[in-house]
Design an enzyme around this catalytic site. Structure first.
Site, mmCIF file in Angstrom:
data_model
loop_
_atom_site.group_PDB
_atom_site.id
_atom_site.type_symbol
_atom_site.label_atom_id
_atom_site.label_comp_id
_atom_site.label_asym_id
_atom_site.label_seq_id
_atom_site.Cartn_x
_atom_site.Cartn_y
_atom_site.Cartn_z
ATOM 1 N N LYS A 176 0.913 0.674 1.056
ATOM 2 C CA LYS A 176 1.150 -0.018 -0.302
ATOM 3 C C LYS A 176 0.118 -1.167 0.158
ATOM 4 O O LYS A 176 0.709 -2.077 0.908
ATOM 5 C CB LYS A 176 2.413 -0.075 -0.746
ATOM 6 C CG LYS A 176 2.486 -1.152 -1.690
ATOM 7 C CD LYS A 176 3.795 -1.079 -2.223
ATOM 8 C CE LYS A 176 4.203 -2.151 -3.398
ATOM 9 N NZ LYS A 176 5.628 -1.914 -4.035
HETATM 10 C C1 5RP Z 1 7.479 -7.187 -2.070
HETATM 11 C C2 5RP Z 1 7.057 -5.514 -2.733
HETATM 12 C C3 5RP Z 1 8.128 -5.140 -3.789
HETATM 13 O O1 5RP Z 1 9.325 -6.025 -3.895
HETATM 14 C C4 5RP Z 1 7.607 -4.618 -4.794
HETATM 15 O O2 5RP Z 1 7.583 -3.350 -4.597
HETATM 16 C C5 5RP Z 1 6.218 -5.405 -5.337
HETATM 17 O O3 5RP Z 1 5.979 -4.619 -6.656
HETATM 18 P P1 5RP Z 1 5.049 -5.340 -7.769
HETATM 19 O O4 5RP Z 1 4.311 -6.296 -7.109
HETATM 20 O O5 5RP Z 1 4.243 -4.233 -8.479
HETATM 21 O O6 5RP Z 1 6.144 -5.769 -8.627
HETATM 22 O O7 5RP Z 1 6.686 -4.730 -2.292
HETATM 23 O O8 5RP Z 1 6.485 -6.651 -0.809
#
Ligand code: 5RP
Length: 264
Positions: A176
């Protein structure tokens, strides 16, 4: 991949499109009661029918999600610093917060760990990350590497492809990361599938355009949080995101769907 690993991994994806809309609501582990998630159960409940997997902490899972819910869980197993740590340059200096035994007990389909490449503590997070991967692999659980780059480094194709590739080489099964220009480079140099984080809330049309560009560049989907749950209509927004990810809708088509659902 052995059977258990493959089975858990495939549960994260829509079987028809082969892509995924992961819904991230793990923000509380470092941001506390994040806007839109103050009552996490109320925010998440209406969206569950549109989610391919839910990413959250064990505390959120236990306290806000009923055990009879039929949704694959990506369990966040890293943490240790809060948003306040940014002030002394320690943001995302994370270690292991959940054992693999607990992840199995909670029936996680995957575990997620954040690494910070290009920070003074990158070695700590990368080595803790590999401990999680070793344990997760032992039980056939895929690890999602949440990849960020150190403060001061541009979130561009150069650094994000470096960070994503490192996390994949260390053993992550899924990456991710943030969307950037030339995202094709990030995807094509990474040997495992890549999803994008949404990042801070931006206008709906812009978030849909970002999701579209990422998928067109080869991302296997999104792992979005704030751009869904902070939307003026989260149920409409997630369906618009799904149209892009699973049906190749254009940003215009998806935004039209968002407005139509919102006004219904
Ligand atoms: C931080 C993270 C998160 O808490 C979250 O998953 C981020 O999601 P978004 O940016 O779409 O709100 O991965 O590193």
């Amino acid at each position: 991949m052995d059977w258990g690993m493959e089975n858990r991994f495939s549960r994260l994806f829509d079987q028809k499109s082969g892509r995924t809309v992961l819904f991230a609501v793990d923000h509380g582990y470092f941001m506390g009661p994040t806007t839109g998630l103050e009552q996490l159960d109320k925010a998440v409940g209406p969206l569950l029918p549109y989610v391919d997997a839910l990413m959250l902490t064990r505390g959120a899972l236990r306290n806000y999600i009923k055990p009879n819910v039929d949704v694959p869980i990506i369990l966040r197993v890293s943490g240790g610093t809060s948003i306040l740590a940014r002030e002394w340059g320690d943001l995302l200096h994370e270690g292991i917060t959940v054992s693999m035994e607990e992840a199995i007990r909670l029936n996680a389909s995957a575990v997620a760990f954040s690494v910070m490449v290009g920070s003074r503590f990158e070695r700590d997070t990368l080595l803790e990350f590999t401990k999680v991967i070793d344990e997760a692999e032992r039980y056939g659980i895929p690890t999602l590497g949440v990849v960020a780059v150190g403060e001061g480094l541009n979130r561009d194709a150069r650094y994000l492809s470096l960070a994503g590739r490192i996390a994949a080489e260390l053993g992550a099964r899924l990456i991710k990361t943030y969307y950037c220009e030339e995202f094709e480079r990030v995807v094509s140099t990474c040997p495992v599938p890549v999803v994008i984080a949404g990042g801070k809330k931006i206008p709906e049309k812009d978030a849909l355009t970002m999701a579209y560009s990422a998928v067109q560049a080869g991302a296997v989907g999104v792992d979005m949080g704030r751009n869904i749950f902070q939307s003026e209509d989260p149920v409409a927004m997630i369906q618009a995101v799904r149209a892009i990810v699973h049906k190749n809708a254009t940003p215009d088509e998806a935004f039209e769907l968002f407005n139509e659902l919102k006004n219904r």
